[in-house]
Design a protein around this motif. Structure first.
Motif, mmCIF file in Angstrom:
data_model
loop_
_atom_site.group_PDB
_atom_site.id
_atom_site.type_symbol
_atom_site.label_atom_id
_atom_site.label_comp_id
_atom_site.label_asym_id
_atom_site.label_seq_id
_atom_site.Cartn_x
_atom_site.Cartn_y
_atom_site.Cartn_z
ATOM 1 N N ARG A 27 1.161 -0.799 -0.411
ATOM 2 C CA ARG A 27 0.029 -0.614 0.294
ATOM 3 C C ARG A 27 0.991 1.251 -0.317
ATOM 4 N N ALA A 28 1.198 1.989 -0.588
ATOM 5 C CA ALA A 28 1.323 3.384 -1.070
ATOM 6 C C ALA A 28 1.681 3.777 0.147
ATOM 7 N N ILE A 29 2.347 4.746 0.672
ATOM 8 C CA ILE A 29 2.378 4.943 1.571
ATOM 9 C C ILE A 29 2.341 6.609 1.330
ATOM 10 N N PRO A 57 -2.707 13.542 -4.999
ATOM 11 C CA PRO A 57 -3.889 14.376 -3.940
ATOM 12 C C PRO A 57 -5.138 13.899 -4.138
ATOM 13 N N ALA A 58 -5.814 13.485 -5.166
ATOM 14 C CA ALA A 58 -6.463 12.765 -5.232
ATOM 15 C C ALA A 58 -7.131 11.388 -4.408
ATOM 16 N N ASN A 59 -6.599 10.921 -3.806
ATOM 17 C CA ASN A 59 -6.127 10.067 -3.155
ATOM 18 C C ASN A 59 -7.250 10.278 -1.677
ATOM 19 N N PRO A 60 -8.013 9.805 -1.310
ATOM 20 C CA PRO A 60 -9.138 10.420 -0.586
ATOM 21 C C PRO A 60 -8.108 9.928 1.292
ATOM 22 N N ARG A 61 -7.153 9.801 0.942
ATOM 23 C CA ARG A 61 -5.914 9.194 2.573
ATOM 24 C C ARG A 61 -5.344 10.655 2.160
ATOM 25 N N ARG A 97 -0.031 12.634 4.052
ATOM 26 C CA ARG A 97 0.670 13.988 4.385
ATOM 27 C C ARG A 97 1.180 14.399 5.816
ATOM 28 N N ASP A 98 0.171 14.445 6.029
ATOM 29 C CA ASP A 98 0.562 15.049 7.971
ATOM 30 C C ASP A 98 1.642 14.080 8.244
ATOM 31 N N TRP A 99 1.411 12.331 8.074
ATOM 32 C CA TRP A 99 2.018 11.878 8.525
ATOM 33 C C TRP A 99 3.595 11.656 9.048
ATOM 34 N N MET A 100 3.632 12.446 7.408
ATOM 35 C CA MET A 100 5.082 12.042 5.984
ATOM 36 C C MET A 100 6.004 13.303 6.884
ATOM 37 N N HIS A 101 4.258 14.408 7.190
ATOM 38 C CA HIS A 101 5.408 15.157 7.737
ATOM 39 C C HIS A 101 5.691 15.583 9.349
ATOM 40 N N ALA A 102 4.535 15.281 9.941
ATOM 41 C CA ALA A 102 4.851 14.488 11.695
ATOM 42 C C ALA A 102 6.427 13.352 11.957
#
Length: 95
Positions: A62-64, A69-73, A78-83
């Motif tokens: 599953r791509a993380i 950007p069209a992906n509903p998640r 993005r927030d997980w990557m930044h955090a």
């Protein structure tokens, strides 16, 4: 656990079932395995995918990051990557 693809020896993709089965036997609890590809070979940035191979069976990815950007998640990833994600990858590259 983050496993980085180095291009040396067997690929994580080809050994995902064996890797996740062995890790699951030795690490109790909920194990999350992320396959990491470094930037390069046509990719502008690092990529992460979650690898699941329940009981050593066929692996599924599953791509993380990155995801479109069209992906509903998208916002959650993005927030997980930044955090966390960028810090984990930076630490990984320094080992």
């Amino acid at each position: 656990m983050i496993l980085t693809e180095t291009g040396i020896g067997v690929t994580i993709t080809n050994a995902a079932e064996e890797i996740t089965a062995k890790l699951s036997r030795h690490i109790p609890g909920n194990l999350v395995v992320l396959e990491h590809w470094r930037a390069g070979n046509g990719a502008d940035h690092d990529r992460l995918a979650q690898v699941r191979a329940p009981n050593g069976r066929s692996a599924r990815w599953r791509a993380i990051w990155p995801i479109p950007p069209a992906n509903p998640r998208y916002e959650a990833h993005r927030d997980w990557m930044h955090a966390y994600g960028h810090t984990l990858l930076t630490a990984r590259q320094n080992t």
